[in-house]
Motif scaffolding. Structure first.
Motif, mmCIF file in Angstrom:
data_model
loop_
_atom_site.group_PDB
_atom_site.id
_atom_site.type_symbol
_atom_site.label_atom_id
_atom_site.label_comp_id
_atom_site.label_asym_id
_atom_site.label_seq_id
_atom_site.Cartn_x
_atom_site.Cartn_y
_atom_site.Cartn_z
ATOM 1 N N ASP A 148 -13.445 -6.185 -28.113
ATOM 2 C CA ASP A 148 -12.543 -5.306 -28.860
ATOM 3 C C ASP A 148 -12.141 -4.085 -28.049
ATOM 4 O OD1 ASP A 148 -12.346 -6.862 -31.117
ATOM 5 O OD2 ASP A 148 -14.074 -5.941 -32.105
ATOM 6 N N HIS B 181 -7.419 -13.970 -32.872
ATOM 7 C CA HIS B 181 -7.189 -13.223 -34.105
ATOM 8 C C HIS B 181 -7.046 -11.729 -33.826
ATOM 9 C CE1 HIS B 181 -7.462 -12.030 -38.288
ATOM 10 N NE2 HIS B 181 -8.494 -11.247 -38.004
ATOM 11 N N ALA B 182 -7.832 -11.199 -32.903
ATOM 12 C CA ALA B 182 -7.738 -9.778 -32.569
ATOM 13 C C ALA B 182 -6.392 -9.442 -31.925
ATOM 14 C CB ALA B 182 -8.895 -9.385 -31.637
ATOM 15 N N ARG C 266 -3.705 -9.632 -34.676
ATOM 16 C CA ARG C 266 -3.772 -8.461 -35.559
ATOM 17 C C ARG C 266 -3.180 -7.234 -34.870
ATOM 18 N NH1 ARG C 266 -9.717 -7.227 -37.085
ATOM 19 N NH2 ARG C 266 -9.695 -6.837 -34.834
ATOM 20 N N ARG C 267 -3.482 -7.078 -33.592
ATOM 21 C CA ARG C 267 -2.940 -5.943 -32.830
ATOM 22 C C ARG C 267 -1.415 -6.027 -32.759
ATOM 23 N NH1 ARG C 267 -4.013 -0.757 -31.370
ATOM 24 N NH2 ARG C 267 -3.705 -0.338 -29.151
ATOM 25 N N SER D 16 0.663 -7.631 -34.886
ATOM 26 C CA SER D 16 1.341 -7.565 -36.179
ATOM 27 C C SER D 16 1.347 -6.158 -36.779
ATOM 28 C CB SER D 16 0.667 -8.527 -37.157
ATOM 29 O OG SER D 16 -0.690 -8.163 -37.370
ATOM 30 N N LYS D 17 0.394 -5.324 -36.425
ATOM 31 C CA LYS D 17 0.281 -3.997 -37.048
ATOM 32 C C LYS D 17 0.983 -2.895 -36.269
ATOM 33 C CE LYS D 17 -4.003 -4.701 -39.620
ATOM 34 N NZ LYS D 17 -5.371 -4.182 -39.896
ATOM 35 N N ARG E 118 -2.212 -19.983 -39.768
ATOM 36 C CA ARG E 118 -2.010 -18.612 -40.264
ATOM 37 C C ARG E 118 -0.622 -18.069 -39.987
ATOM 38 N NH1 ARG E 118 -7.729 -15.447 -39.131
ATOM 39 N NH2 ARG E 118 -9.115 -17.192 -39.613
ATOM 40 N N MET F 59 1.956 -16.519 -34.692
ATOM 41 C CA MET F 59 1.410 -15.266 -34.165
ATOM 42 C C MET F 59 2.483 -14.466 -33.429
ATOM 43 S SD MET F 59 -1.446 -14.951 -31.147
ATOM 44 C CE MET F 59 -1.550 -13.460 -30.155
#
Length: 447
Positions: free
Chosen positions: A37, A77-78, A81-82, A84-85, A121, A124
């Motif tokens: 992370d 996934h990390a 997420r980075r 998309s936000k 999901r 991406m």
């Protein structure tokens, strides 16, 4: 006005740095994968410079085939997420660059994991709504980032169709057969179309991060062009053996290859003018001969066409199994005219011009048929031969012996009935006279 804009940008950079340091501190305390992370956050920070290689290598090692599948899934996934936000163009392009490098440098298992993640999901790399409106320059950067994400998304889709990475096996199109060529070449051409759309415009041409990402795209364009060219040459060798349906697809692929060759030459000219492209050697783009297109078009008009025609092995079997039959395209019009002429001269039994017996009319028919009329024979018995006296006597005897249709069973046969049964088969005049007598007696009996 310029000073105000500069102060706003400085303020946003300070806020971005504060976010990065806060998130790194939280990852060190709360995250199960602390090292990974922290590497992702530092490699995709808000600073407008390239990420440090040690952070990128840590991420690439985390998605290799040697790591457990759970670790690979967590890293993907990390990154998703980075991506998309964020609403900052620098964070978005750094995340895309790391993903792109993983597609190029990690083994094929990363393609499979990323494809599976996108299928479960959502995509991406879907950044169709991404925009950074902090400044006019950031707005133009965002436009190029959306195009870059579309290229990476198409690259993943191309892998799903081809089942291999074209960068590693770009010469595989030389050995494909016709069905695989017709399936894979359009996918490769769609990828090249997305690649050619990555030409930066405006201030995006001079941004260092965008130029770095574009250099990776330009490096892939060479092998992509070679894979398409080899596949098209392989397709041309097999073109004059194709049926018409496949030949039409092959002709469209050949035409697109010519259009893409022109645009790829323009793309290379733009790359030569940028900092990363100066002094680089580029593949020579050769246009396919335009004269060959005319020969291909003429073959398409005369190529055999595969038709699905019914084929019956047994006349009693009403089920028809479709069979593929190759019919020359030039003979299709002749066969169609011949079929129409045959139908007009020999109408089908099911033709609407032939009247059919209605069930309601049959229900109103009296139970006693017209025994004495030879013009309207009973539907349940065929008309006897005029020259066959034996069949005639049998027919008359059966009618008279049937209690359902004979009004009087106790009477003796009359003279004319005996004469009818004893008449010779060759006496057509007696048969004609008997028919006339039937007509007269029919009227008397009905009255």
């Amino acid at each position: 006005m310029a000073a105000r804009s500069s102060s706003q940008q400085n303020f946003r950079k300070a806020v971005g740095s504060l976010k990065d340091s806060t998130m790194v501190g939280m990852a060190k305390v709360n995250s199960e994968f602390k090292g990974l992370d922290v590497a992702i956050l530092k490699a995709t920070n808000h600073i407008e410079i390239l990420p440090k290689e040690k952070h990128v290598r840590k991420i690439l090692d985390a998605v290799s085939a040697l790591r457990p599948q759970a670790d690979v899934g967590y890293c993907i996934h990390a990154l998703a997420r980075r991506l998309s936000k964020t609403r900052t163009w620098a964070v978005a392009i750094k995340t895309l660059i790391i993903t792109h490098r993983a597609l190029r440098e990690v083994d094929q298992s990363f393609h499979e994991e990323l494809t599976e993640y996108s299928g479960c999901r959502g995509h991406m790399l879907n950044l169709s709504h991404f925009k950074d409106d902090s400044s006019p320059s950031a707005w133009e950067y965002s436009s190029w980032i959306r195009t870059y994400a579309l290229y990476l998304e198409e690259r993943l889709e191309c892998f799903r169709i081809l089942k291999y990475d074209f960068q590693r096996y770009f010469s595989k199109t030389k050995r494909l057969d016709i069905p695989d060529l017709l399936e894979q070449l359009p996918s490769l051409q769609r990828l090249l179309f997305r690649l050619l759309a990555c030409q930066p415009v405006g201030v995006a041409r001079y941004n260092f991060l965008i130029q770095y990402a574009l250099s990776i795209v330009a490096a892939e364009s060479v092998r992509l062009y070679v894979a398409i060219t080899d596949g098209v040459l392989n397709l041309v060798d097999k073109f004059f053996e194709m049926h018409r349906h496949d030949a039409v697809k092959a002709l469209e692929i050949y035409r697109k290859s010519g259009d893409h060759a022109d645009r790829l030459s323009e793309f290379f000219d733009i790359c030569r003018g940028l900092d990363f492209g100066r002094g680089q050697k580029y593949v020579k783009i050769e246009q396919p001969p335009a004269s060959f297109i005319k020969a291909m078009e003429e073959y398409v008009m005369e190529a055999p066409q595969t038709l699905l025609l019914p084929w019956r092995t047994n006349d009693d079997d009403k089920s028809a199994t479709p069979k593929e039959i190759a019919v020359p395209a030039a003979d299709l019009e002749t066969d169609r005219k011949l079929f129409i002429d045959t139908e007009e001269s020999h109408p089908s039994v099911d033709s609407p011009e032939i009247p059919k017996t209605d069930k309601s009319e049959a229900a109103d028919t009296p139970l006693i048929p017209d025994l004495l009329s030879w013009d309207d024979p009973c539907q349940e018995a065929s008309e006897p031969d005029d020259n066959n006296s034996l069949a005639l006597s049998t027919f008359a005897t059966e009618k008279l012996s049937n209690p359902a249709i004979s009004p009087d069973l106790s009477r003796e046969p009359t003279d004319w009935e005996l004469a009818l049964t004893m008449a010779p088969g060759s006496n057509s005049a007696a048969v004609t006279a008997t028919k006339r007598s039937y007509k007269t007696r029919e009227l008397d009996w009905i009255d």
